[in-house]
Design an enzyme around this catalytic site. Structure first.
Site, PDB file in Angstrom:
ATOM      1  N   HIS A   4     -12.175  -2.974 -31.825  1.00 48.23           N
ATOM      2  CA  HIS A   4     -11.207  -2.109 -31.173  1.00 48.23           C
ATOM      3  C   HIS A   4     -11.059  -0.794 -31.940  1.00 48.23           C
ATOM      4  CE1 HIS A   4      -6.853  -1.148 -29.985  1.00 48.23           C
ATOM      5  NE2 HIS A   4      -7.569  -1.037 -28.875  1.00 48.23           N
ATOM      6  N   GLU A  31     -15.106  -0.504 -28.928  1.00 49.32           N
ATOM      7  CA  GLU A  31     -14.335   0.288 -27.964  1.00 49.32           C
ATOM      8  C   GLU A  31     -13.901   1.547 -28.684  1.00 49.32           C
ATOM      9  OE1 GLU A  31     -10.164   1.230 -26.144  1.00 49.32           O
ATOM     10  OE2 GLU A  31     -10.793   0.910 -28.203  1.00 49.32           O
ATOM     11  N   ASP A  33     -11.734   5.519 -27.909  1.00 46.18           N
ATOM     12  CA  ASP A  33     -10.900   6.301 -26.990  1.00 46.18           C
ATOM     13  C   ASP A  33     -11.373   7.750 -27.006  1.00 46.18           C
ATOM     14  OD1 ASP A  33      -8.773   4.193 -26.492  1.00 46.18           O
ATOM     15  OD2 ASP A  33      -8.685   4.364 -28.674  1.00 46.18           O
ATOM     16  N   HIS A  46      -7.061   8.480 -30.022  1.00 50.40           N
ATOM     17  CA  HIS A  46      -6.242   7.638 -29.149  1.00 50.40           C
ATOM     18  C   HIS A  46      -5.020   8.375 -28.624  1.00 50.40           C
ATOM     19  CE1 HIS A  46      -3.116   4.672 -28.172  1.00 50.40           C
ATOM     20  NE2 HIS A  46      -4.112   3.914 -27.758  1.00 50.40           N
ATOM     21  N   GLU A 106     -13.158   4.383 -23.497  1.00 54.54           N
ATOM     22  CA  GLU A 106     -11.900   4.430 -22.742  1.00 54.54           C
ATOM     23  C   GLU A 106     -11.466   5.882 -22.579  1.00 54.54           C
ATOM     24  OE1 GLU A 106      -8.374   2.326 -24.233  1.00 54.54           O
ATOM     25  OE2 GLU A 106      -7.210   3.463 -22.767  1.00 54.54           O
TER      26      GLU A 106
END
Ligand code: G3P
Ligand code: MG
Length: 260
Positions: A4, A31, A33, A46, A106
């Site tokens: 993450h 993952e 952002d 993020h 993301e």
């Protein structure tokens, strides 16, 4: 198991050092952002603002890339990471290529910039994604971002992100042409996991940092978990796959690594 924000419990989140750490800890996927700077550069960040993860101040969407890059995003994690800068998505793709790991990208966006963020990210991935990696997975809480990514690069797989999965999850996933559903693990229960899996969707859940919880979720049928501490989840999953030594006859004792 998906690292993450790279491996946010072990290295500064959304950094190139974090991607390397995730690989070192056993991740085959991470993952990250992604959002826009004021001058239209895609960066890994993020939050809307710089304060939590860097020694800078202000909104990324109001600053050019060069201004964002003046700040250190590693020092809070210790001297080993001092000097780390907010990376661009292009730089991250180059490092993923070198490491040989896949990524879920993301889409985050300041108000009014969701569609252009989705389109620009899809365009960059279409141009730059290394053919030796599995296809990237684009996800977002933002419907406009996913629609724009779909319009720009329909062949890049997409995922709809929820906190709690709504009753109409399937309609929304179909409308956005999504192949996976991503949800907060606190809002899952066995019947919901079964409903999503039986409908043919992979179910990915965030953010799972407890090994016992991860094993419960896998037992329910969850496909993957996002974790800040991927090595802890990997070790627990591996241990759960090994039969207890007492259950094996001498001729069945496996060579190390032979049990899958
Ligand atoms: O993509 C899964 C997870 O990262 C979504 O929540 O806030 O950590 O980006 P957040
Ligand atoms: Mg995220």
């Amino acid at each position: 198991m998906i690292g993450h924000r790279g491996a946010a419990g072990c290295a500064p989140e959304n950094t190139l050092a974090g991607l390397r750490k995730a690989k070192e800890l056993g991740c085959r996927w991470v993952e990250i952002d992604v959002r826009f700077t004021a001058d239209g550069q895609l960066i890994l960040l993020h939050d809307d603002r710089l304060e939590r993860t860097t020694n800078g101040r202000g909104k990324a969407a109001s600053m050019p890339l060069a201004a964002v890059r003046r700040y250190d995003t590693g020092h809070r994690f210790g001297d080993a990471f001092r000097g780390e800068r907010v990376p661009t998505l292009a730089e991250a793709v180059e490092v993923l290529s070198e490491l040989g790991i896949g990524a879920n990208i993301e889409l985050k966006a300041a108000r009014g910039r969701a569609a252009e963020t989705g389109a620009a990210t899809a365009a960059l991935l279409s141009r730059m994604w290394p053919p030796h990696l599995p296809p990237p997975l684009i996800s977002s809480f933002l419907q406009e971002a996913l629609l724009a990514a779909q319009a720009c690069a329909p062949s890049i797989p997409r995922s709809v992100l929820f906190r709690a999965v709504p009753g109409n999850w399937r309609v929304r996933a179909e409308k956005l042409g999504c192949v996976t559903i991503h949800a907060d693990h606190h809002c899952l229960h066995p019947a919901l996991v079964a409903e999503i899996r039986e409908a043919g969707y992979a179910l990915l859940t965030y953010t799972v940092n407890d090994a016992v919880r991860a094993l419960t979720l896998f037992d329910w049928g969850v496909t993957s978990v996002f974790s800040d501490v991927p090595h802890i989840i990997c070790a627990a999953a591996e241990a759960a796959r090994q039969p207890a030594a007492a259950d094996l006859s001498p001729t069945e004792v496996p060579r190390q690594g032979a049990v899958r």
